[in-house]
Design a protein around this motif. Structure first.
Motif, PDB file in Angstrom:
ATOM      1  N   GLY A 221     -20.351 -65.927  58.549  1.00  0.00           N
ATOM      2  CA  GLY A 221     -20.196 -65.457  57.175  1.00  0.00           C
ATOM      3  C   GLY A 221     -18.973 -64.569  57.012  1.00  0.00           C
ATOM      4  O   GLY A 221     -18.233 -64.674  56.019  1.00  0.00           O
ATOM      5  N   ALA A 222     -18.744 -63.680  57.982  1.00  0.00           N
ATOM      6  CA  ALA A 222     -17.575 -62.791  57.920  1.00  0.00           C
ATOM      7  C   ALA A 222     -16.287 -63.597  57.929  1.00  0.00           C
ATOM      8  O   ALA A 222     -15.366 -63.348  57.140  1.00  0.00           O
ATOM      9  N   ILE A 223     -16.215 -64.589  58.817  1.00  0.00           N
ATOM     10  CA  ILE A 223     -15.018 -65.438  58.875  1.00  0.00           C
ATOM     11  C   ILE A 223     -14.835 -66.179  57.554  1.00  0.00           C
ATOM     12  O   ILE A 223     -13.714 -66.289  57.029  1.00  0.00           O
ATOM     13  N   GLY A 224     -15.939 -66.687  56.997  1.00  0.00           N
ATOM     14  CA  GLY A 224     -15.866 -67.430  55.747  1.00  0.00           C
ATOM     15  C   GLY A 224     -15.314 -66.602  54.602  1.00  0.00           C
ATOM     16  O   GLY A 224     -14.432 -67.056  53.855  1.00  0.00           O
ATOM     17  N   TYR A 225     -15.802 -65.375  54.450  1.00  0.00           N
ATOM     18  CA  TYR A 225     -15.317 -64.534  53.352  1.00  0.00           C
ATOM     19  C   TYR A 225     -13.876 -64.084  53.575  1.00  0.00           C
ATOM     20  O   TYR A 225     -13.075 -64.057  52.637  1.00  0.00           O
ATOM     21  N   VAL A 226     -13.540 -63.743  54.822  1.00  0.00           N
ATOM     22  CA  VAL A 226     -12.165 -63.313  55.106  1.00  0.00           C
ATOM     23  C   VAL A 226     -11.187 -64.451  54.843  1.00  0.00           C
ATOM     24  O   VAL A 226     -10.125 -64.248  54.233  1.00  0.00           O
ATOM     25  N   GLN A 227     -11.516 -65.651  55.279  1.00  0.00           N
ATOM     26  CA  GLN A 227     -10.598 -66.776  55.065  1.00  0.00           C
ATOM     27  C   GLN A 227     -10.441 -67.070  53.574  1.00  0.00           C
ATOM     28  O   GLN A 227      -9.347 -67.438  53.117  1.00  0.00           O
ATOM     29  N   TYR A 228     -11.517 -66.896  52.813  1.00  0.00           N
ATOM     30  CA  TYR A 228     -11.457 -67.177  51.371  1.00  0.00           C
ATOM     31  C   TYR A 228     -10.523 -66.200  50.658  1.00  0.00           C
ATOM     32  O   TYR A 228      -9.730 -66.595  49.806  1.00  0.00           O
ATOM     33  N   PHE A 229     -10.634 -64.928  51.035  1.00  0.00           N
ATOM     34  CA  PHE A 229      -9.842 -63.907  50.339  1.00  0.00           C
ATOM     35  C   PHE A 229      -8.452 -63.696  50.937  1.00  0.00           C
ATOM     36  O   PHE A 229      -7.684 -62.870  50.438  1.00  0.00           O
ATOM     37  N   THR A 230      -8.117 -64.415  51.997  1.00  0.00           N
ATOM     38  CA  THR A 230      -6.776 -64.298  52.587  1.00  0.00           C
ATOM     39  C   THR A 230      -5.995 -65.603  52.487  1.00  0.00           C
ATOM     40  O   THR A 230      -5.006 -65.808  53.204  1.00  0.00           O
ATOM     41  N   GLY A 231      -6.431 -66.488  51.604  1.00  0.00           N
ATOM     42  CA  GLY A 231      -5.660 -67.709  51.368  1.00  0.00           C
ATOM     43  C   GLY A 231      -5.882 -68.821  52.375  1.00  0.00           C
ATOM     44  O   GLY A 231      -5.021 -69.686  52.541  1.00  0.00           O
ATOM     45  N   LEU A 232      -7.020 -68.817  53.052  1.00  0.00           N
ATOM     46  CA  LEU A 232      -7.399 -69.888  53.975  1.00  0.00           C
ATOM     47  C   LEU A 232      -6.384 -70.129  55.093  1.00  0.00           C
ATOM     48  O   LEU A 232      -5.839 -71.232  55.235  1.00  0.00           O
ATOM     49  N   PRO A 233      -6.083 -69.099  55.896  1.00  0.00           N
ATOM     50  CA  PRO A 233      -5.186 -69.326  57.041  1.00  0.00           C
ATOM     51  C   PRO A 233      -5.807 -70.316  58.016  1.00  0.00           C
ATOM     52  O   PRO A 233      -7.024 -70.309  58.249  1.00  0.00           O
ATOM     53  N   ILE A 234      -4.962 -71.161  58.583  1.00  0.00           N
ATOM     54  CA  ILE A 234      -5.453 -72.263  59.433  1.00  0.00           C
ATOM     55  C   ILE A 234      -6.293 -71.763  60.601  1.00  0.00           C
ATOM     56  O   ILE A 234      -7.330 -72.347  60.934  1.00  0.00           O
ATOM     57  N   LEU A 235      -5.865 -70.669  61.246  1.00  0.00           N
ATOM     58  CA  LEU A 235      -6.599 -70.170  62.405  1.00  0.00           C
ATOM     59  C   LEU A 235      -8.030 -69.801  62.037  1.00  0.00           C
ATOM     60  O   LEU A 235      -8.982 -70.157  62.758  1.00  0.00           O
ATOM     61  N   LEU A 236      -8.214 -69.115  60.915  1.00  0.00           N
ATOM     62  CA  LEU A 236      -9.559 -68.714  60.504  1.00  0.00           C
ATOM     63  C   LEU A 236     -10.409 -69.923  60.099  1.00  0.00           C
ATOM     64  O   LEU A 236     -11.612 -69.969  60.374  1.00  0.00           O
TER      65      LEU A 236
END
Length: 327
Positions: free
Chosen positions: A287-302
């Motif tokens: 869940g943490a990875i999902g929210y961080v990737q959503y709010f940071t523009g979906l970086p490929i690594l995440l």
């Protein structure tokens, strides 16, 4: 008086019956030696099944789905990428994913040998050894169709869905190898057993919505278009998040009922609780990875880490269900 009918077990080594007998004895011997490694082979199968999700994700995230222009060859007349001045990383990323599929095939063959040759187990258990190999064959065919149909989104989604099912089945094989062959006996309260089924169903919903969300977004696997599925990415993300929160609510209820339960099989309850808390850790990390990737523009690594988390989530939910009973 000497019999004129040759005994295959005593035939001279140079004769055909003797060669067959020696080959059969050697096969039995090698299978017996390989069975000593059964736990390691089954663990390797689980790891590789999750790994193929990650490498498949790398293919999709880098837009390398057509890095190899055909299938089963990479390029017409070649099974490996052709290096030249205009070569990019895409063919090598796609070829690497195909290579891991080959490794999975070898592991699947090892699983088949160690399980089918274990005559101390029932046929129902031994036939489960067919699953990884059949899964690899199915995935190879689906992957070929994906390439030949220029990354059709429906087939791409099916490719991931089958991988998820194989992760669950591989975890099941690992779990069953440590059990007996008697009838399963539930060791948790009935509501907990029901909730474990609900968690499994919600996991499937989360994975499907995750696939649809990715297909509707910028990492759908095609570098020429912003999406492969004509769906609203924001709406799909919210639906995906809602499914995750519903899953968390069911997991919390599962933990409460499980920890309030008294009696039962002590070892079984301990394993069930440990599996539940491991699933909690996986879920919060995912869940943490999902929210961080959503709010940071979906970086490929995440996004790649999120796909790894999806495989772990499937395995964790499967383990929770399996630890509600013993054999």
């Amino acid at each position: 008086m000497t019999s004129t009918t040759p005994d295959t077990l005593d035939s001279p080594a140079g004769t055909a019956p003797g060669l067959v007998a020696r080959t059969a004895r050697l096969a039995v011997h090698l299978a017996a030696r390989l069975r000593r490694w059964t736990p390691a082979i089954l663990v390797a199968n689980v790891v590789a099944q999750i790994g193929i999700i990650v490498t498949g994700g790398a293919v999709r995230l880098t837009g390398s789905g057509l890095g190899c222009s055909t299938w089963p060859e990479c390029e017409p007349g070649r099974f490996t990428p052709a290096f030249h001045e205009a070569t990019t990383l895409h063919p090598y990323i796609e070829f690497g994913n195909r290579t891991l599929t080959g490794a999975l095939g070898v592991i699947g063959l090892a699983v088949l040998v160690v399980m089918i040759s274990d005559t101390s187990r029932t046929w129902r258990y031994r036939l489960l050894g067919l699953v990884p190999g059949l899964g690899v064959i199915a995935q190879a065919v689906i992957g070929g169709v994906v390439v030949l149909l220029d990354l059709h989104p429906g087939w791409v989604s099916l490719h991931f869905g089958v991988s998820g099912a194989l992760v669950a089945m591989s975890l099941y094989l690992l779990h069953r190898s440590g059990e007996g062959d008697g009838a399963p006996r539930v060791v948790v309260p009935a509501p907990t057993r029901v909730l474990s089924v609900v968690l499994g169903a919600l996991t499937a919903v989360i994975v499907v919505l995750g696939v649809l969300t990715t297909g509707a977004g910028p990492h759908s696997g095609d570098a020429e278009v912003g999406y492969r599925l004509a769906l609203d990415p924001a709406a799909m993300s919210m639906a995906h998040a809602a499914a995750v929160w519903t899953f968390l609510a069911a997991l919390a209820a599962y933990l409460v009922v499980l920890h309030r339960a008294g009696g039962g099989h002590t070892d079984g309850m301990f394993r069930a609780r440990r599996a539940a808390w491991l699933l909690v850790a996986i879920t919060f990390a995912q869940g943490a990875i999902g929210y961080v990737q959503y709010f940071t523009g979906l970086p490929i690594l995440l996004v790649g880490l999120h796909m790894l988390g999806a495989g772990l989530l499937i395995a964790g939910a499967t383990r929770v269900f399996l630890t509600t009973r013993i054999r």
